[in-house]
Design a protein around this motif. Structure first.
Motif, PDB file in Angstrom:
ATOM      1  N   GLY A 110      -1.848  40.472  40.025  1.00 26.41           N
ATOM      2  CA  GLY A 110      -1.611  41.758  39.389  1.00 26.41           C
ATOM      3  C   GLY A 110      -2.907  42.386  38.925  1.00 26.41           C
ATOM      4  O   GLY A 110      -3.995  41.837  39.110  1.00 26.41           O
ATOM      5  N   ARG A 111      -2.752  43.529  38.302  1.00 25.64           N
ATOM      6  CA  ARG A 111      -3.912  44.274  37.813  1.00 25.64           C
ATOM      7  C   ARG A 111      -3.539  44.880  36.466  1.00 25.64           C
ATOM      8  O   ARG A 111      -2.425  45.351  36.272  1.00 25.64           O
ATOM      9  CB  ARG A 111      -4.267  45.377  38.807  1.00 25.64           C
ATOM     10  CG  ARG A 111      -5.583  46.057  38.510  1.00 25.64           C
ATOM     11  CD  ARG A 111      -6.030  46.871  39.685  1.00 25.64           C
ATOM     12  NE  ARG A 111      -6.737  45.974  40.596  1.00 25.64           N
ATOM     13  CZ  ARG A 111      -7.270  46.341  41.737  1.00 25.64           C
ATOM     14  NH1 ARG A 111      -7.189  47.584  42.143  1.00 25.64           N
ATOM     15  NH2 ARG A 111      -7.902  45.484  42.493  1.00 25.64           N
ATOM     16  N   GLN A 112      -4.492  44.832  35.549  1.00 27.08           N
ATOM     17  CA  GLN A 112      -4.305  45.430  34.234  1.00 27.08           C
ATOM     18  C   GLN A 112      -5.465  46.362  33.938  1.00 27.08           C
ATOM     19  O   GLN A 112      -6.578  46.137  34.401  1.00 27.08           O
ATOM     20  CB  GLN A 112      -4.224  44.350  33.155  1.00 27.08           C
ATOM     21  CG  GLN A 112      -3.053  43.415  33.319  1.00 27.08           C
ATOM     22  CD  GLN A 112      -3.021  42.321  32.283  1.00 27.08           C
ATOM     23  OE1 GLN A 112      -3.836  42.256  31.378  1.00 27.08           O
ATOM     24  NE2 GLN A 112      -2.052  41.425  32.424  1.00 27.08           N
ATOM     25  N   LYS A 113      -5.167  47.378  33.143  1.00 26.40           N
ATOM     26  CA  LYS A 113      -6.201  48.307  32.711  1.00 26.40           C
ATOM     27  C   LYS A 113      -6.197  48.280  31.188  1.00 26.40           C
ATOM     28  O   LYS A 113      -5.166  48.545  30.557  1.00 26.40           O
ATOM     29  CB  LYS A 113      -5.902  49.710  33.232  1.00 26.40           C
ATOM     30  CG  LYS A 113      -7.080  50.660  33.144  1.00 26.40           C
ATOM     31  CD  LYS A 113      -6.714  52.031  33.689  1.00 26.40           C
ATOM     32  CE  LYS A 113      -6.863  52.021  35.196  1.00 26.40           C
ATOM     33  NZ  LYS A 113      -6.765  53.372  35.778  1.00 26.40           N
ATOM     34  N   ALA A 114      -7.343  47.918  30.598  1.00 21.64           N
ATOM     35  CA  ALA A 114      -7.439  47.808  29.138  1.00 21.64           C
ATOM     36  C   ALA A 114      -8.829  48.222  28.666  1.00 21.64           C
ATOM     37  O   ALA A 114      -9.804  48.141  29.428  1.00 21.64           O
ATOM     38  CB  ALA A 114      -7.138  46.377  28.708  1.00 21.64           C
ATOM     39  N   ARG A 115      -8.889  48.639  27.422  1.00 21.49           N
ATOM     40  CA  ARG A 115     -10.186  48.975  26.808  1.00 21.49           C
ATOM     41  C   ARG A 115     -10.728  47.712  26.152  1.00 21.49           C
ATOM     42  O   ARG A 115     -10.045  47.085  25.352  1.00 21.49           O
ATOM     43  CB  ARG A 115     -10.009  50.075  25.764  1.00 21.49           C
ATOM     44  CG  ARG A 115      -9.701  51.399  26.381  1.00 21.49           C
ATOM     45  CD  ARG A 115      -9.584  52.495  25.307  1.00 21.49           C
ATOM     46  NE  ARG A 115      -9.299  53.764  25.940  1.00 21.49           N
ATOM     47  CZ  ARG A 115      -8.080  54.207  26.205  1.00 21.49           C
ATOM     48  NH1 ARG A 115      -7.044  53.482  25.872  1.00 21.49           N
ATOM     49  NH2 ARG A 115      -7.897  55.371  26.795  1.00 21.49           N
ATOM     50  N   LYS A 116     -11.965  47.371  26.465  1.00 19.70           N
ATOM     51  CA  LYS A 116     -12.598  46.205  25.864  1.00 19.70           C
ATOM     52  C   LYS A 116     -13.574  46.660  24.800  1.00 19.70           C
ATOM     53  O   LYS A 116     -14.297  47.632  24.990  1.00 19.70           O
ATOM     54  CB  LYS A 116     -13.335  45.388  26.920  1.00 19.70           C
ATOM     55  CG  LYS A 116     -12.401  44.607  27.827  1.00 19.70           C
ATOM     56  CD  LYS A 116     -13.170  43.705  28.717  1.00 19.70           C
ATOM     57  CE  LYS A 116     -13.423  42.440  27.954  1.00 19.70           C
ATOM     58  NZ  LYS A 116     -14.058  41.407  28.720  1.00 19.70           N
TER      59      LYS A 116
END
Length: 186
Positions: free
Chosen positions: A110-116
């Protein structure tokens, strides 16, 4: 591509083949006893093995999806997508201390998009999960083997090499002592 070597994990209860150059995160910061985590040098990519309480879905694909969703929540993902879930058939490996066998895992990509680190722009990360569902006469558990690979840049590490390392880790994953999953008594 890094050279690989067999490593004892969880005090020797498990062995697996890992890249020699990965850094043991427990040498840098505190890591729970239920987790082994390895960081690629000069990269945000890492490999993780975590022993968790078995989750309610009896369907292995749904359990893998559940663990992916929990990871997305922990990462503060603003977007997530699963592109593949399938059972892997690996050669059974017998434990040293019992007749229990290391089970074949459920694989999820899968793929996730998050702010680090409170960055204004979200980072996209490929997530690979191999879920080993443990059921013995004394205990149950979920072992989540995962890779987190930033899609933009992994520093000096090739993304395909990390995926290959993950495949090697999963195919070599061998539980030697199922007492690792037995409940502790106080």
């Amino acid at each position: 591509m890094f050279e690989r070597t067999s490593r004892a994990l969880f005090g020797g209860a498990v062995t697996a083949i890992l890249p020699s150059a990965v850094l043991d995160i427990s040498d840098i910061r505190q890591v729970p006893d239920s987790q082994e985590a390895f960081l690629y040098p000069k990269s945000d990519a890492f490999l993780s093995i975590e022993v968790l309480q078995r989750v309610p879905p009896e369907d292995d694909a749904e359990a893998a999806r559940y663990h992916f969703d929990v990871l997305a929540e922990e990462n503060g993902a603003i977007d997530k997508e699963i592109t593949e879930i399938r059972a892997l058939q690996l050669e059974p490996k017998k434990a040293i201390t019992s007749d229990d066998l290391t089970p074949s895992p459920m694989f999820l990509y899968g793929r996730q998009k998050a702010r680090k680190f409170n960055q204004p722009q979200a980072n996209e990360v490929d997530i690979l999960i191999a879920l080993f569902r443990i059921v013995t006469s004394k205990a149950t558990a979920d072992v989540v083997v995962s890779a987190s690979i930033p899609t933009e840049s992994t520093g000096l590490v090739d993304r395909d090499a990390i995926k290959s390392d993950f495949q090697t880790l999963v195919s070599s994953f061998h539980i030697l002592d199922f007492a690792l999953f037995a409940p502790t008594t106080a």
